[in-house]
Write an enzyme that holds these catalytic residues in place. Structure first.
Site, PDB file in Angstrom:
ATOM      1  N   LYS A   1      68.893  12.347  51.807  1.00 21.77           N
ATOM      2  CA  LYS A   1      67.939  13.286  51.736  1.00 21.77           C
ATOM      3  C   LYS A   1      67.978  14.553  50.845  1.00 21.77           C
ATOM      4  CE  LYS A   1      67.481  16.664  54.819  1.00 21.77           C
ATOM      5  NZ  LYS A   1      67.140  18.143  54.842  1.00 21.77           N
ATOM      6  N   ASN A   2      69.319  15.067  51.091  1.00 19.72           N
ATOM      7  CA  ASN A   2      69.604  16.379  50.356  1.00 19.72           C
ATOM      8  C   ASN A   2      70.133  16.071  48.650  1.00 19.72           C
ATOM      9  OD1 ASN A   2      68.899  17.735  52.337  1.00 19.72           O
ATOM     10  ND2 ASN A   2      70.921  18.287  53.177  1.00 19.72           N
TER      11      ASN A   2
ATOM     12  N   ARG B   1      62.833  23.835  52.485  1.00 21.57           N
ATOM     13  CA  ARG B   1      63.989  24.534  51.772  1.00 21.57           C
ATOM     14  C   ARG B   1      63.855  23.914  50.289  1.00 21.57           C
ATOM     15  NH1 ARG B   1      65.351  28.877  52.900  1.00 21.57           N
ATOM     16  NH2 ARG B   1      67.148  29.495  51.513  1.00 21.57           N
TER      17      ARG B   1
ATOM     18  N   CYS C   1      64.851  24.871  57.992  1.00 18.73           N
ATOM     19  CA  CYS C   1      65.142  24.482  59.161  1.00 18.73           C
ATOM     20  C   CYS C   1      65.824  26.330  59.770  1.00 18.73           C
ATOM     21  CB  CYS C   1      66.477  23.758  59.784  1.00 18.73           C
ATOM     22  SG  CYS C   1      65.767  21.869  59.992  1.00 18.73           S
TER      23      CYS C   1
ATOM     24  N   ARG D   1      69.846  32.088  55.177  1.00 22.29           N
ATOM     25  CA  ARG D   1      69.571  31.331  54.099  1.00 22.29           C
ATOM     26  C   ARG D   1      68.865  32.230  52.801  1.00 22.29           C
ATOM     27  NH1 ARG D   1      67.537  25.439  56.139  1.00 22.29           N
ATOM     28  NH2 ARG D   1      68.675  25.118  54.458  1.00 22.29           N
TER      29      ARG D   1
ATOM     30  N   ILE E   1      68.490  33.427  49.045  1.00 28.86           N
ATOM     31  CA  ILE E   1      68.436  32.657  47.561  1.00 28.86           C
ATOM     32  C   ILE E   1      69.007  33.594  46.532  1.00 28.86           C
ATOM     33  CG2 ILE E   1      66.642  30.982  48.366  1.00 28.86           C
ATOM     34  CD1 ILE E   1      64.867  33.171  46.926  1.00 28.86           C
ATOM     35  N   ASP E   2      69.885  34.420  47.054  1.00 29.17           N
ATOM     36  CA  ASP E   2      69.982  35.561  45.846  1.00 29.17           C
ATOM     37  C   ASP E   2      70.935  34.924  44.627  1.00 29.17           C
ATOM     38  OD1 ASP E   2      71.869  35.447  48.056  1.00 29.17           O
ATOM     39  OD2 ASP E   2      73.325  36.704  47.189  1.00 29.17           O
ATOM     40  N   GLN E   3      71.743  33.855  45.065  1.00 28.89           N
ATOM     41  CA  GLN E   3      72.569  33.210  44.116  1.00 28.89           C
ATOM     42  C   GLN E   3      71.756  32.367  43.099  1.00 28.89           C
ATOM     43  OE1 GLN E   3      76.045  34.277  43.952  1.00 28.89           O
ATOM     44  NE2 GLN E   3      75.201  35.622  45.485  1.00 28.89           N
TER      45      GLN E   3
ATOM     46  N   ASP F   1      76.204  20.307  58.943  1.00 32.99           N
ATOM     47  CA  ASP F   1      75.056  19.184  59.251  1.00 32.99           C
ATOM     48  C   ASP F   1      75.501  18.573  60.495  1.00 32.99           C
ATOM     49  OD1 ASP F   1      73.387  20.726  57.662  1.00 32.99           O
ATOM     50  OD2 ASP F   1      73.140  19.097  55.919  1.00 32.99           O
TER      51      ASP F   1
ATOM     52  N   ILE G   1      78.991  28.301  58.316  1.00 36.06           N
ATOM     53  CA  ILE G   1      77.943  28.277  57.115  1.00 36.06           C
ATOM     54  C   ILE G   1      76.766  29.148  57.649  1.00 36.06           C
ATOM     55  CG2 ILE G   1      76.801  26.783  55.414  1.00 36.06           C
ATOM     56  CD1 ILE G   1      79.969  26.163  55.487  1.00 36.06           C
TER      57      ILE G   1
ATOM     58  N   ARG H   1      62.003  14.890  59.557  1.00 36.51           N
ATOM     59  CA  ARG H   1      62.166  15.579  58.331  1.00 36.51           C
ATOM     60  C   ARG H   1      63.456  14.716  57.284  1.00 36.51           C
ATOM     61  NH1 ARG H   1      61.755  21.980  58.365  1.00 36.51           N
ATOM     62  NH2 ARG H   1      62.557  21.479  56.224  1.00 36.51           N
TER      63      ARG H   1
HETATM   64  N1  EPU Z   1      73.574  31.483  50.543  1.00 37.00           N
HETATM   65  C1  EPU Z   1      73.670  32.588  50.162  1.00 37.00           C
HETATM   66  N2  EPU Z   1      72.922  32.785  48.938  1.00 37.00           N
HETATM   67  C2  EPU Z   1      72.403  31.982  48.294  1.00 37.00           C
HETATM   68  C3  EPU Z   1      72.392  30.560  48.926  1.00 37.00           C
HETATM   69  C4  EPU Z   1      73.191  30.436  49.769  1.00 37.00           C
HETATM   70  O1  EPU Z   1      74.114  33.567  50.641  1.00 37.00           O
HETATM   71  O2  EPU Z   1      71.559  32.168  47.234  1.00 37.00           O
HETATM   72  C5  EPU Z   1      74.428  31.206  51.760  1.00 37.00           C
HETATM   73  C6  EPU Z   1      73.683  30.604  53.069  1.00 37.00           C
HETATM   74  O3  EPU Z   1      72.998  31.616  53.537  1.00 37.00           O
HETATM   75  C7  EPU Z   1      74.647  29.677  53.777  1.00 37.00           C
HETATM   76  C8  EPU Z   1      75.522  29.267  52.690  1.00 37.00           C
HETATM   77  O4  EPU Z   1      75.255  30.144  51.528  1.00 37.00           O
HETATM   78  O5  EPU Z   1      75.281  30.714  54.529  1.00 37.00           O
HETATM   79  C9  EPU Z   1      75.427  28.001  52.217  1.00 37.00           C
HETATM   80  O6  EPU Z   1      74.070  27.616  52.029  1.00 37.00           O
HETATM   81  P1  EPU Z   1      73.792  26.688  50.834  1.00 37.00           P
HETATM   82  O7  EPU Z   1      72.823  27.097  49.968  1.00 37.00           O
HETATM   83  O8  EPU Z   1      74.741  25.398  50.600  1.00 37.00           O
HETATM   84  O9  EPU Z   1      72.497  25.677  51.650  1.00 37.00           O
HETATM   85  P2  EPU Z   1      70.848  25.313  51.310  1.00 37.00           P
HETATM   86  O10 EPU Z   1      71.003  24.772  49.962  1.00 37.00           O
HETATM   87  O11 EPU Z   1      69.973  26.258  51.764  1.00 37.00           O
HETATM   88  C10 EPU Z   1      71.532  22.831  51.979  1.00 37.00           C
HETATM   89  C11 EPU Z   1      70.814  21.582  52.797  1.00 37.00           C
HETATM   90  C12 EPU Z   1      71.166  21.844  54.334  1.00 37.00           C
HETATM   91  C13 EPU Z   1      72.862  22.082  54.377  1.00 37.00           C
HETATM   92  C14 EPU Z   1      73.407  22.946  53.783  1.00 37.00           C
HETATM   93  C15 EPU Z   1      74.802  23.214  53.810  1.00 37.00           C
HETATM   94  C16 EPU Z   1      69.107  21.030  51.301  1.00 37.00           C
HETATM   95  C17 EPU Z   1      67.486  20.758  51.246  1.00 37.00           C
HETATM   96  N3  EPU Z   1      69.625  21.613  52.553  1.00 37.00           N
HETATM   97  O12 EPU Z   1      70.784  23.915  52.248  1.00 37.00           O
HETATM   98  O13 EPU Z   1      70.684  20.868  54.812  1.00 37.00           O
HETATM   99  O14 EPU Z   1      72.941  22.557  55.862  1.00 37.00           O
HETATM  100  O15 EPU Z   1      72.901  22.704  52.155  1.00 37.00           O
HETATM  101  O16 EPU Z   1      75.535  21.815  53.353  1.00 37.00           O
HETATM  102  O17 EPU Z   1      69.863  20.595  50.514  1.00 37.00           O
HETATM  103  C18 EPU Z   1      69.678  19.789  56.738  1.00 37.00           C
HETATM  104  O18 EPU Z   1      69.750  18.713  56.121  1.00 37.00           O
HETATM  105  O19 EPU Z   1      69.467  19.649  57.881  1.00 37.00           O
HETATM  106  C19 EPU Z   1      70.046  20.714  55.997  1.00 37.00           C
HETATM  107  C20 EPU Z   1      69.964  22.158  56.834  1.00 37.00           C
END
Ligand code: EPU
Length: 430
Positions: A22-23, A93, A117, A122, A124-126, A305, A327, A397
């Site tokens: 999925k991801n 997301r 979720c 979560r 998105i600053d990066q 996950d 995380i 989902r």
């Molecule tokens: N983070 C920041 N700033 C950012 C982006 C992330 O501080 O701009 C922090 C987050 O708050 C978190 C960490 O970095 O503490 C990791 O977040 P990441 O960006 O890797 O996660 P994501 O892209 O929001 C994806 C998966 C999640 C999975 C995480 C970690 C998708 C759609 N979602 O989320 O999947 O848990 O990576 O591997 O790909 C799931 O499938 O159940 C799920 C939640």
């Protein structure tokens, strides 16, 4: 409202086929619109989140054909809107991947702020930092993230945290920027590599995905491709854990065992046998489970996950286990539900201290999110008596035909909607 009715207590035994990740599928779908030519994608999981993204693509003018259940044909040659703002995408997301994809191709995009979720902050600053480094102006207005650039220019981007989403998003935009970009402290997850491979198959020039430095030489156009999505690491891991939790014997097929190493290592540590072959992994849990300590980490560490699923197993292991979630700060919400089934778990901050119990007992429980929902289903499969799991929309989902795959392994699980359905299930399984 649909729920799962589950009669637990029997070991799950047999083979199960794992679907596409999925991801990886979600960003690959977004990236598939970066060319005007036709893209053929195989091993597409038929889950709620991918279908939401496919609908969002149709809303902006992308032509989508589902050639078969797991094969989609995409053509983004007639996109008429750069605004992605439907009801469905608000709740997921991955909507943010349209920012990187559309900004890369059209130098402009407006995308609703992402949902997903409820497992923590979560941020998105990066993502935004990366787009700005490439020369885009990015603002958040009226619930939309708006990004626009005269032109995108390659840049050096250091990610403050290892982020799957930000790495993929910035990689997509940089793939069509002028000149070279470097992403440092990049996420190394298998799905990051899969998206890079997909973009390269469309003519992008991305090197180093899977390491923490990704180098991208921008190209002006991308072309059509045929691509097969990698197997889902977390779906596979969930079924591996189902063997541990139910004292079963499950062969998880169509997987890449390398992607499962951290999960395999923990299963061995807690007393399961794991046999690996080229594209399958067999987990046998014939001995009592032992306690361990786990900390979730970015890949190749133990995945966040898979945290709820192993907690469900450890709560049935002898001794005291400690699970640290590093995380997402809010990923232990399911513990209250598990406690209703007899688990003995104390959560302090981002740590769960688990004292193993001999067994779970059936209860009415609710899925707080996707992975926790799946984990609670595993607990119900191990529990004595009948459990009802509601809010299964979260599970849908990310898990295709979850209850049917479990039933194929001998689980007693039905989708029920009414009191009458529940009574029938109780009678049938008594
Ligand atoms: N983070 C920041 N700033 C950012 C982006 C992330 O501080 O701009 C922090 C987050 O708050 C978190 C960490 O970095 O503490 C990791 O977040 P990441 O960006 O890797 O996660 P994501 O892209 O929001 C994806 C998966 C999640 C999975 C995480 C970690 C998708 C759609 N979602 O989320 O999947 O848990 O990576 O591997 O790909 C799931 O499938 O159940 C799920 C939640």
């Amino acid at each position: 409202m649909e729920q799962y009715a589950i009669k637990g207590g029997n070991p799950l035994v047999g083979d199960v086929e794992i679907g596409g990740a999925k991801n990886a599928a979600l960003p690959i779908l977004a990236a598939s619109v970066m060319t005007d030519e036709t893209v053929y994608i195989d091993n597409m999981p038929d889950v709620r989140d991918t279908n939401v993204v496919l609908n969002a693509m149709q809303d902006i003018g992308v032509s989508i054909k589902r050639a078969e259940r797991h094969k989609v044909v995409v053509n983004g040659g007639n996109i008429h809107s750069l605004v992605v703002n439907g009801e469905g995408v608000k709740k997921i997301r991955a909507s943010y991947y349209f920012l990187g994809a559309l900004l890369g191709k059209y130098k402009q995009a407006e995308v609703v702020l992402p949902g997903g979720c409820d497992i923590g902050m979560r941020a998105i600053d990066q993502h935004l930092k990366g787009f700005r480094a490439l020369g885009a102006e990015v603002n958040i207005e009226y619930g939309l993230i708006k990004a626009k650039a005269e032109k995108l220019v390659g840049s050096h981007i250091y990610m403050d945290v290892s982020s799957v989403g930000a790495t993929i998003n910035v990689m997509m935009a940089a793939a069509m920027a002028e000149g070279s970009s470097t992403i440092e402290n990049a996420a190394k997850e298998p799905h990051v590599v899969d998206v890079a491979n997909f973009l390269n198959s469309m003519g992008a020039n991305i090197k180093g995905a899977g390491t923490d430095v990704i180098r991208i030489k921008g190209v002006p156009v991308l072309h059509g491709t045929e691509y097969t999505i990698i197997p889902d690491q977390i779906e596979a891991g969930t079924f591996m854990m189902a063997a541990a939790v139910t004292k079963g014997d499950i062969t998880v097929k169509n997987v890449i065992p390398k992607h499962l190493e951290s999960i395999t290592a923990k299963l061995l540590e807690i007393g399961c046998e794991v046999e690996e072959a080229d594209d399958c992994v067999r987990v046998v849990a014939s001995k009592p489970l032992k306690s361990t300590q786990i900390k979730t980490l970015p890949y190749p560490g133990y995945p966040t996950d898979m945290q709820p699923q192993i907690t469900v197993a450890l709560a049935l292991a002898s001794g005291t286990s400690i699970v640290t979630e590093s995380i997402f700060e809010n990923r232990f919400k399911y513990v209250d539900e598990l406690t209703k089934m007899g688990a003995n778990i104390k959560v302090e901050g981002n740590t769960a201290i688990i004292t193993g119990v001999d067994n779970y007992t059936g209860a009415s429980i609710s899925s707080p999110d996707l992975r926790a929902g799946a984990a609670l289903v595993l607990a119900a499969l191990a529990a004595e008596g009948v459990s009802l799991v509601d809010e299964i929309k979260y599970i849908e989902r990310g898990y295709e035909d979850f209850h049917l795959k479990l039933r194929g392994l001998g689980a007693q699980i039905d989708l029920v909607e009414t009191e009458k359905d529940i009574r029938k299930f109780r009678l049938k399984t008594s």
